[in-house]
Design a protein around this motif. Structure first.
Motif: not given
Length: 189
Positions: A112, A78-79, A81-82, A84, A108-109
């Motif tokens: 990607y 999450l950090q 790729a997105t 956050l 969210r993923l």
């Protein structure tokens, strides 16, 4: 007569999560299948049982080891790729273990092209050195088991060869006696 499991240890080699009945079941099955003759074969069967138990344990630990890194894997993905921050990724990582949170993370993923397999891969990467150690332990236990099985096979082959020699000696001796006594064949008539 039920064969007894063989264990030369004062205590069974069990972790607190393992059942003595399962170990004894394995030991009994091995003893019944191999049918050791004599103390040397019993020691080798004991080695096979213990190594087999270690193999089972190592295989059983693989999946929980990977699963134990899911939260950290989720946060990393999450950090990176997105984008956050750590706090947001941590909160979402915690939410993964509920159905609504899981769907939000997958949404969210998805842009990607990351899915649950990416999470598993990241979890495996995080525990790569532990998995490698586990693989070495597994290979070591398999090597010990296979060596004991080879030695058992050699011992049993020697025993079979000796039994064949004795059988041949006795049958040859019986033939010689019958040949030396030509009337022996007629005595049975």
């Amino acid at each position: 007569m039920k064969p007894r499991p063989i264990s030369f240890l004062a205590k069974l080699p069990l972790l607190s999560t393992e059942a003595a009945e399962d170990f004894e079941s394995l030991a009994t099955a091995m003893v019944q299948r191999i049918a050791p003759q004599g103390i040397v074969e019993e020691v080798l069967v004991n080695d096979v049982v213990h190594a087999t138990w270690e193999i089972i344990r190592s295989q059983r630990c693989r999946t929980p080891l990977i699963q134990s890194a899911y939260r950290e894997a989720l946060i990393n993905l999450l950090q990176h790729a997105t984008g956050l921050d750590e706090l947001q990724a941590g909160l979402l990582g915690d939410a993964w273990f509920g159905e609504a949170g899981k769907q939000e993370i997958m949404n969210r993923l998805a842009p990607y092209h990351l899915d649950e397999t990416a999470i598993e891969a990241e979890a495996m990467k995080l525990h790569c050195s532990e998995l490698e150690t586990l693989d070495r332990l597994l290979a070591s236990a398999e090597g010990r088991r296979n060596k004991a099985l080879r030695l058992l096979a050699e011992l049993q082959a020697v025993t079979a060869r000796r039994a064949r020699e004795i059988s041949t000696q006795f049958t040859d001796s019986a033939k010689k006696i019958d040949v030396q006594r030509p009337d022996a064949a007629r005595d049975g008539d």
